[in-house]
Design an enzyme around this catalytic site. Sequence first.
Site, short mmCIF file in Angstrom:
data_model
loop_
_atom_site.label_atom_id
_atom_site.label_comp_id
_atom_site.label_asym_id
_atom_site.label_seq_id
_atom_site.Cartn_x
_atom_site.Cartn_y
_atom_site.Cartn_z
CB SER A 109 -7.94 2.82 4.00
OG SER A 109 -8.11 4.47 2.70
CG HIS A 113 -7.48 -1.55 4.14
ND1 HIS A 113 -6.16 -1.75 4.35
CD2 HIS A 113 -7.77 -0.56 2.86
CE1 HIS A 113 -5.67 -0.84 3.41
NE2 HIS A 113 -6.75 -0.39 2.68
CE LYS A 133 -4.17 -1.96 0.57
NZ LYS A 133 -3.05 -0.65 0.70
N1 PMP Z 1 -8.76 0.99 -2.12
C1 PMP Z 1 -7.75 1.45 -0.99
C2 PMP Z 1 -8.86 1.62 -0.23
C3 PMP Z 1 -6.77 1.36 -0.40
O1 PMP Z 1 -6.07 1.45 0.97
C4 PMP Z 1 -5.71 1.06 -1.38
C5 PMP Z 1 -4.43 1.35 -1.16
N2 PMP Z 1 -3.39 2.32 0.28
C6 PMP Z 1 -5.75 1.01 -3.14
C7 PMP Z 1 -7.30 1.19 -3.05
C8 PMP Z 1 -4.78 0.96 -4.47
O2 PMP Z 1 -4.17 -0.27 -3.81
P1 PMP Z 1 -2.85 -0.34 -4.11
O3 PMP Z 1 -1.68 -0.08 -3.21
O4 PMP Z 1 -2.61 -2.17 -4.23
O5 PMP Z 1 -2.53 0.24 -5.63
#
Ligand code: PMP
Length: 386
Positions: free
Chosen positions: A180, A208, A239
Amino acid sequence: MNLNTELSADLDRLKGAHLHRRLRRTESPPGPWAVVDSRRVLVLGSNNYLGLATHPLVREAAREATETWGTGASGSRLTSGNLDLHEALERDLADFKHTEAALLFGSGYAANVGTIPALAGPGDLILSDKLNHASLIDGVRLSRAEFRIYDHNDADHVRELLHDRDRFRRCLIVTDGVFSMDGDLAPLPELQTIAAEHGAWLYVDDAHGAGVLGGSGGGSLEYFGMQPGNTIQMGTLSKALGSEGGYIAGSRVLIDYLRNSARSFIFTTAPSPAPVAAARAALRLLRAEPERREQLSLNSGHLRALLSQRGVVTADSVTPIIPVLIGSSQRALAVSESLENAGVWAPAIRPPTVPEGAARLRVSVMATHTVEDLERAADAIAEAMG
Ligand code: PMP
């Protein structure tokens, strides 16, 4: 010392280290341009990669679901809150990920912190990439399994750390599909083979990748042409799909098992109708309009090229996440602030989100950015980097 005095001292330490965070207030819908803290800025920090969060059909689906079903599910999935709509989305997600079944969670975070401890515990072994997302790290810690951190994307290190795999009952290799903060991809085919050779599961957080990578937007496994096999795929609706919620996609047995054991699925209210219906509409658009994904890919390549022409070094990748490495938190903040003064919003990412000394701008591209937007972004970043 009273508690507030103690907490103030902690906050002062964060401020001194340039690690204090404050909220920015967005006062318009999440588009490529937005009004933030009363200023109109070009947004380079959104995960609304395909622009679906404001698509008329997605909005309409959310509105209609609220009319039909009301505002809240009013119970947990295993009590009174299991709506027809939840099951329909789970079938859509299983189709999308080419798996037998899928399970919906309230968020991607909840999916990770619920699923990993459901699958592994004391007596089990988890191998985790050094740059994994915080929600994976929290899931691993909550599991109380023995865990070992391997060097980023280093399959040889994974093999090495599996030398005593036989001492453990179950083994899980846990990785982001697309990282991410770096935008690079995990070596999934190799990790899947290693997992198979060692009787382990591969767990991929594809937050992502889903909706972005692969011929039909199915994500990282589809991008690599892989079959799910021994791989558990996690994703988020928040996302590319422009909604909110998380999910696990895998075999029917896995999903039934998680329904009976993942605490963040069992002990929480079922997701509200509006985001569930919005995600279903977004999945339909993903299928019907592949050109959005193609535009995203073109835009990502174009911004990388524009930055490189201006001497700004970025990592080469196929994803819309473009890290501009800076180093110190203080300088990352200064660059981000000077960009903001130029009307461009690219968030500074600092420890603990990234390792010490690896503060950066995390630039993310959207399919809805125009060529002029991307040129403006590249000029402003080059200027702010000095
Ligand atoms: N995994 C990754 C790699 C993320 O980037 C994120 C969000 N920042 C999440 C999990 C968490 O997802 P959510 O925002 O739906 O809680």
